[in-house]
Each structure stands twice: as structure tokens, then as C-alpha cells.
Design a protein around this motif. Structure first.
Motif, mmCIF file in Angstrom:
data_model
loop_
_atom_site.group_PDB
_atom_site.id
_atom_site.type_symbol
_atom_site.label_atom_id
_atom_site.label_comp_id
_atom_site.label_asym_id
_atom_site.label_seq_id
_atom_site.Cartn_x
_atom_site.Cartn_y
_atom_site.Cartn_z
ATOM 1 N N ASN A 135 0.816 -1.221 0.000
ATOM 2 C CA ASN A 135 0.000 0.000 0.000
ATOM 3 C C ASN A 135 0.847 1.266 0.000
ATOM 4 O O ASN A 135 0.542 2.253 0.679
ATOM 5 C CB ASN A 135 -0.949 0.010 1.209
ATOM 6 C CG ASN A 135 -2.020 -1.039 1.110
ATOM 7 O OD1 ASN A 135 -2.579 -1.280 0.048
ATOM 8 N ND2 ASN A 135 -2.307 -1.692 2.226
ATOM 9 N N GLN A 136 1.930 1.232 -0.775
ATOM 10 C CA GLN A 136 2.791 2.393 -0.954
ATOM 11 C C GLN A 136 3.264 2.416 -2.396
ATOM 12 O O GLN A 136 3.754 1.405 -2.917
ATOM 13 C CB GLN A 136 3.994 2.355 -0.005
ATOM 14 C CG GLN A 136 4.857 3.610 -0.085
ATOM 15 C CD GLN A 136 5.887 3.668 1.034
ATOM 16 O OE1 GLN A 136 5.962 2.783 1.877
ATOM 17 N NE2 GLN A 136 6.690 4.723 1.049
ATOM 18 N N GLU A 137 3.089 3.540 -3.049
ATOM 19 C CA GLU A 137 3.414 3.629 -4.468
ATOM 20 C C GLU A 137 4.914 3.476 -4.697
ATOM 21 O O GLU A 137 5.726 4.182 -4.088
ATOM 22 C CB GLU A 137 2.942 4.960 -5.041
ATOM 23 C CG GLU A 137 3.097 5.046 -6.556
ATOM 24 C CD GLU A 137 2.537 6.321 -7.123
ATOM 25 O OE1 GLU A 137 2.358 6.386 -8.344
ATOM 26 O OE2 GLU A 137 2.282 7.264 -6.346
ATOM 27 N N ILE A 138 5.261 2.537 -5.578
ATOM 28 C CA ILE A 138 6.660 2.271 -5.914
ATOM 29 C C ILE A 138 6.821 2.476 -7.412
ATOM 30 O O ILE A 138 6.257 1.735 -8.225
ATOM 31 C CB ILE A 138 7.068 0.849 -5.512
ATOM 32 C CG1 ILE A 138 6.885 0.668 -3.994
ATOM 33 C CG2 ILE A 138 8.512 0.555 -5.920
ATOM 34 C CD1 ILE A 138 7.103 -0.733 -3.503
ATOM 35 N N LYS A 139 7.559 3.492 -7.790
ATOM 36 C CA LYS A 139 7.740 3.851 -9.196
ATOM 37 C C LYS A 139 9.117 3.425 -9.684
ATOM 38 O O LYS A 139 10.095 3.453 -8.930
ATOM 39 C CB LYS A 139 7.569 5.358 -9.391
ATOM 40 C CG LYS A 139 6.170 5.871 -9.118
ATOM 41 C CD LYS A 139 6.095 7.370 -9.388
ATOM 42 C CE LYS A 139 4.691 7.903 -9.161
ATOM 43 N NZ LYS A 139 4.609 9.368 -9.449
ATOM 44 N N LEU A 140 9.181 3.058 -10.963
ATOM 45 C CA LEU A 140 10.444 2.683 -11.587
ATOM 46 C C LEU A 140 10.784 3.699 -12.665
ATOM 47 O O LEU A 140 9.959 4.012 -13.523
ATOM 48 C CB LEU A 140 10.333 1.286 -12.199
ATOM 49 C CG LEU A 140 11.554 0.792 -12.970
ATOM 50 C CD1 LEU A 140 12.758 0.647 -12.053
ATOM 51 C CD2 LEU A 140 11.237 -0.539 -13.670
ATOM 52 N N GLU A 141 12.000 4.222 -12.635
ATOM 53 C CA GLU A 141 12.463 5.183 -13.631
ATOM 54 C C GLU A 141 13.714 4.614 -14.302
ATOM 55 O O GLU A 141 14.717 4.326 -13.633
ATOM 56 C CB GLU A 141 12.782 6.525 -12.970
ATOM 57 C CG GLU A 141 13.170 7.625 -13.937
ATOM 58 C CD GLU A 141 13.431 8.947 -13.222
ATOM 59 O OE1 GLU A 141 14.616 9.303 -13.078
ATOM 60 O OE2 GLU A 141 12.446 9.575 -12.801
ATOM 61 N N HIS A 142 13.649 4.451 -15.638
ATOM 62 C CA HIS A 142 14.808 3.908 -16.357
ATOM 63 C C HIS A 142 14.781 4.400 -17.798
ATOM 64 O O HIS A 142 13.737 4.792 -18.328
ATOM 65 C CB HIS A 142 14.820 2.379 -16.317
ATOM 66 C CG HIS A 142 13.618 1.763 -16.966
ATOM 67 N ND1 HIS A 142 13.583 1.401 -18.278
ATOM 68 C CD2 HIS A 142 12.388 1.467 -16.457
ATOM 69 C CE1 HIS A 142 12.401 0.888 -18.559
ATOM 70 N NE2 HIS A 142 11.657 0.919 -17.483
ATOM 71 N N THR A 143 15.928 4.385 -18.418
ATOM 72 C CA THR A 143 16.054 4.884 -19.797
ATOM 73 C C THR A 143 16.421 3.784 -20.776
ATOM 74 O O THR A 143 16.537 4.036 -21.973
ATOM 75 C CB THR A 143 17.121 5.980 -19.868
ATOM 76 O OG1 THR A 143 18.361 5.465 -19.374
ATOM 77 C CG2 THR A 143 16.695 7.182 -19.043
ATOM 78 N N LYS A 144 16.598 2.584 -20.311
ATOM 79 C CA LYS A 144 16.937 1.478 -21.204
ATOM 80 C C LYS A 144 16.102 0.251 -20.842
ATOM 81 O O LYS A 144 15.543 0.155 -19.744
ATOM 82 C CB LYS A 144 18.426 1.139 -21.096
ATOM 83 C CG LYS A 144 18.857 0.652 -19.725
ATOM 84 C CD LYS A 144 20.345 0.293 -19.716
ATOM 85 C CE LYS A 144 20.762 -0.238 -18.337
ATOM 86 N NZ LYS A 144 22.187 -0.620 -18.316
ATOM 87 N N LYS A 145 16.019 -0.668 -21.748
ATOM 88 C CA LYS A 145 15.236 -1.883 -21.546
ATOM 89 C C LYS A 145 15.893 -2.762 -20.494
ATOM 90 O O LYS A 145 17.101 -2.999 -20.533
ATOM 91 C CB LYS A 145 15.093 -2.650 -22.861
ATOM 92 C CG LYS A 145 14.218 -3.888 -22.748
ATOM 93 C CD LYS A 145 14.064 -4.577 -24.093
ATOM 94 C CE LYS A 145 13.186 -5.815 -23.979
ATOM 95 N NZ LYS A 145 13.029 -6.501 -25.281
ATOM 96 N N ILE A 146 15.088 -3.245 -19.567
ATOM 97 C CA ILE A 146 15.591 -4.118 -18.501
ATOM 98 C C ILE A 146 15.367 -5.565 -18.907
ATOM 99 O O ILE A 146 14.221 -6.009 -19.055
ATOM 100 C CB ILE A 146 14.876 -3.818 -17.172
ATOM 101 C CG1 ILE A 146 15.055 -2.345 -16.806
ATOM 102 C CG2 ILE A 146 15.412 -4.709 -16.064
ATOM 103 C CD1 ILE A 146 14.254 -1.921 -15.606
ATOM 104 N N VAL A 147 16.439 -6.290 -19.086
ATOM 105 C CA VAL A 147 16.354 -7.675 -19.563
ATOM 106 C C VAL A 147 16.213 -8.645 -18.409
ATOM 107 O O VAL A 147 15.459 -9.613 -18.481
ATOM 108 C CB VAL A 147 17.593 -8.027 -20.420
ATOM 109 C CG1 VAL A 147 17.519 -9.479 -20.869
ATOM 110 C CG2 VAL A 147 17.715 -7.086 -21.604
ATOM 111 N N LYS A 148 16.930 -8.393 -17.340
ATOM 112 C CA LYS A 148 16.978 -9.336 -16.220
ATOM 113 C C LYS A 148 15.613 -9.443 -15.529
ATOM 114 O O LYS A 148 15.011 -8.449 -15.165
ATOM 115 C CB LYS A 148 18.032 -8.898 -15.204
ATOM 116 C CG LYS A 148 18.244 -9.893 -14.051
ATOM 117 C CD LYS A 148 19.179 -9.310 -12.990
ATOM 118 C CE LYS A 148 20.571 -9.109 -13.559
ATOM 119 N NZ LYS A 148 21.512 -8.673 -12.486
#
Length: 309
Positions: free
Chosen positions: A257-270
Motif C-alpha cells: 500500500n505504498q506507491e513504488i515507481k520505476l524510472e529507467h532509460t533502457k530496456k531491462i532484460v533481467k
């Protein structure tokens, strides 16, 4: 009452009501019976022979006083007679089915045992409506809001249906998890098979164990996905198997119940593989940081994850 938007009829009825106190009393009685008639049986359930016997007793020879009756009142009288007879006959041959309500508050999980042996486990801040007994044809309950896990007792002759506003889920016997909100419905099947109907006339989808979907109500869009962690609120366990990091963030947001945002500039393969049983959010974030070389920024309202290289 059947057509309240007709202004002409509305004016005639108001004129009738306002002309005398006795007319107003008549109207109040008619309105009461009209509302009660909503519980009447469908026509196919009415016993013709019993109806005839009742009418023979009902219509006796009495002196009749002739008077002029408005056309709308004649039609209403006919409808009222049908509604009254239907309600009387139906009530005389069936027991009342009472609708029960169950709600949960914050940090509360509760269980509802249905009369057919089915079990509903409700998450916090959820609301459920269900009958104290089922009729002869269906088992139907309503999840008004929140989350619930359903373990349905098998009955091949009587489907089990969960109403979700305009959507519904139907099964014969299985277990599944539903999360119902004003803008979205999430359905996750644990065992067996279920059908999902987004709205009346919409395409029905069939899901089997291990499958899930998200339905965007406003856009009328359905996204299919694999079943994962929809019942974590109940099991207190998070299991990630080859899960994309974006999906990990979404599931952690729901669970903690806490917003978790992801910020990235490239494709994540793993892909992420891990199992958590009762861990605090900080412990989970520490493992994510080590796995993806993340930079974590926390604020009062959300957590931001950044890929550093």
C-alpha cells in the motif's frame, strides 16, 4: 410508477393525489404494494391452478357503484392486481430470502461461510452482499468493493456467480481471487475454471488455473496475464518467478500500500526471482537494489527506483 419520466402521467397522478386526503391514502397504499411486488415470482413460477382458486374466492358478487375513472388509473389498477396476485402466490409457496451484508475495516480480514459450503475470505476495506439461502436455479452474491478470495463448493446444476457492478464471474466449483474497484477489476484463478463477463452483451472470457486478467472499466479493455501474488494479502507470501521489474513494482505497490515507481532509460532484460514471507518493504527494496544496481529515493508518498547504469 413504471414510467416516472412521463410528465403528462405525473401531472395526472399529482392532480389525483392533491384532490383529497382519501386519494392520497389510496396512492400511498398503491405505492407500498408496487414496491413489494418487486419481490414477486417470475410468471413461469406461478401455479395456474392455485391462481384460479384464489380468483374464484376473490371475485364475489357485490353491488357495484358506477363512477368515471381516469384511463391511467384503470391501467394502474390492472397492473396492481397482477402485481398483488403474483406477490401473494409467490409468498405463499416460498420462504423469504434475506440479503445479508458484510464489511471489513482497515487491517481486518474476515471469513463468510455461505449456506452451500462455499467460503469467502474478505480482505480489509471490502464489502459483500449475499443471501441467507440460495434459490433453486443460481447461487449469486455481490462483491461491492475491495478484495476477496473465493473457494466455491462444487455444484454442477447450480452455477455460482459473483456480481461486480456490471461485470460478473461465474463458476461451478473452483477457487479464485477478485479485486474490485470503481475503475478496475482484477481476476486471478487458483484452481478450476471460471468465466468472466465484463458487461451485458460483452464477450465472455474463460480462464483456467494459473491465468489472470485486469479489466479497465472506463476503457472496456481486458489485459490477460499470468497468475501471480493476487492472494498475497491472505497468504502473506510474495513469489516472483521470472517477473519483469515493472510488474514487481506494481505488485509491491498493491501489497505494501505504498506507491513504488520505476524510472529507467533502457530496456531491462533481467527478470526477478525471489520469495518473501512476511518481510518488511525495506528488506525487499534492499534485495532489488543489489540485484539491479538501483538508486532508491524515498518520500512520504512514494518510493522511486532508478537504474544507475
Amino acid at each position: 410508477m413504471e414510467n416516472p419520466t412521463d410528465e403528462n402521467l405525473k401531472n395526472q397522478v399529482n392532480q389525483f393525489r392533491n384532490s383529497s386526503k382519501s386519494n392520497e391514502d389510496i396512492f400511498q397504499q398503491i405505492e407500498k404494494i408496487w414496491r413489494l411486488s418487486s419481490r414477486a415470482a417470475v410468471i413461469s413460477k406461478i401455479d395456474d391452478n392455485k391462481t384460479t382458486e384464489f380468483l374464484d374466492k376473490f371475485f364475489i358478487d357485490v353491488p357495484v357503484k358506477r363512477f368515471s375513472t381516469p384511463l391511467w388509473l384503470k391501467g394502474l389498477a390492472a397492473s396492481l392486481l397482477i402485481a398483488t396476485l403474483s406477490y401473494w402466490i409467490f409468498s405463499s409457496k416460498t420462504e423469504d430470502i434475506n440479503q445479508l451484508n458484510k464489511t471489513t475495516i482497515a487491517n481486518e480480514i474476515d471469513t463468510v461461510n455461505l449456506v452451500d459450503g462455499s467460503i469467502v475470505i474478505m480482505a480489509e476495506n471490502s464489502a459483500l452482499t449475499y443471501p441467507d439461502k440460495f434459490d433453486d436455479s443460481v447461487r449469486e452474491i455481490s462483491l461491492l468493493r475491495g478484495k476477496a478470495f473465493f473457494k466455491v463448493a462444487k455444484n454442477s446444476e447450480k452455477p455460482f456467480t459473483v456480481i461486480l457492478n456490471k461485470s460478473k464471474v461465474s463458476v461451478l466449483g473452483t477457487s479464485f481471487n477478485i479485486s474490485a474497484h470503481s475503475d478496475k477489476i482484477d481476476l486471478d484463478v487458483k484452481t478450476g475454471k471460471v468465466s468472466f463477463s465484463p458487461y451485458k452483451g460483452g464477450t465472455t472470457l474463460v480462464l483456467t488455473a494459473g491465468q489472470a486478467l485486469s479489466y479497465d472499466i472506463a476503457k472496456s479493455q481486458i489485459v490477460s496475464k499470468n497468475s501471480q501474488n493476487s492472494d498475497a494479502w491472505l497468504t502473506k507470501e510474495l513469489i516472483f518467478v521470472d517477473t519483469p521489474l515493472e510488474e514487481v513494482c506494481e505488485q509491491l505497490t498493491k501489497y505494501y500500500n505504498q506507491e513504488i515507481k520505476l524510472e529507467h532509460t533502457k530496456k531491462i532484460v533481467k527478470k526477478f526471482n525471489a520469495t518473501f514471507r512476511g518481510e518488511e518493504l525495506n528488506d525487499v527494496l534492499s534485495l532489488l537494489k543489489a540485484t539491479y544496481n538501483l538508486k532508491i529515493e524515498k518520500s512520504e508518498n512514494h518510493v522511486l527506483l532508478r537504474i544507475t547504469n
